[in-house]
Design a protein around this motif. Structure first.
Motif: not given
Length: 206
Positions: A137-138, A57, A151-152, A135, A155-156
């Protein structure tokens, strides 16, 4: 009371908060909203024999006036976004038996922290948290059969599931029904304990 993650600045504070809530007969829960997202729950539930977890993240944080840059307010990437990676790694693999870590720090806060967690049976996890990266997030989980990628997870964007609403509804039902919160304080304290170990590992790193 719903308390924004992380529950506290360190394990001792988390234990003190838990004791105060119990003593006052009040419900306290750490607001890890992603734990209520059905997409994330299904991802974790279908994992079989996980061997390695990679949780990342990172983003570029701008504006030095942001409270995330203030050490006294719990600033730093580890507490702000690294807590997610620690949490999901523990959710999948349990409690680590060894912690290694390094960090890039500036003005008293960690801008990037990377930790390697070792679990029983030779399983491992890598946690990456950053305020100075692209950016990203994974969560990737390698099992004996394949690799699973989400993925994400935390915080999608344009979340149609409304994980915050699901969290609040769950907590409200716990209050109204006088039942334990879905995320127990013991879980939050255990998460803080690993975060403290990461910080100690950073301090001990050459």
């Amino acid at each position: 009371m719903l308390c924004e993650k992380p529950l506290a600045m360190n394990t001792a504070e988390a234990e003190e908060m838990a004791s105060a809530a119990t003593g006052a007969n009040r419900l306290l829960m750490e607001a890890f909203m992603y734990r209520f997202n059905p997409r994330v729950r299904e991802f974790v539930a279908r994992l079989s024999e996980p061997l390695f977890v990679q949780a990342s993240f990172g983003f570029t944080l701008k504006g030095q006036e942001n409270y995330r840059f203030r050490p006294a307010l719990g600033g730093g990437a580890l507490l702000d976004v690294g807590c997610y990676g620690v949490n999901v790694s523990r959710w999948i693999l349990g409690e680590p038996v060894e912690v290694l870590a390094s960090a890039h720090e500036a003005d008293g806060v960690d801008m990037t922290t990377t930790a390697l967690l070792r679990f029983s049976g030779g399983r491992t996890a890598s946690v990456f948290a950053s305020f100075e990266s692209a950016e990203h997030q994974e969560v990737t989980v390698v099992t004996r059969d394949t690799a699973h990628r989400l993925e994400r997870p935390f915080n999608p964007l344009d979340d149609p599931i409304h994980q915050y609403r699901l969290m609040v509804e769950s907590f409200g039902e716990s209050v109204l029904s006088n039942r334990p919160a879905e995320i127990p304080l013991s879980e939050s304290i255990a998460n803080m304990r690993v975060i403290d170990r990461i910080r100690a590992a950073v301090s001990a790193a050459p």
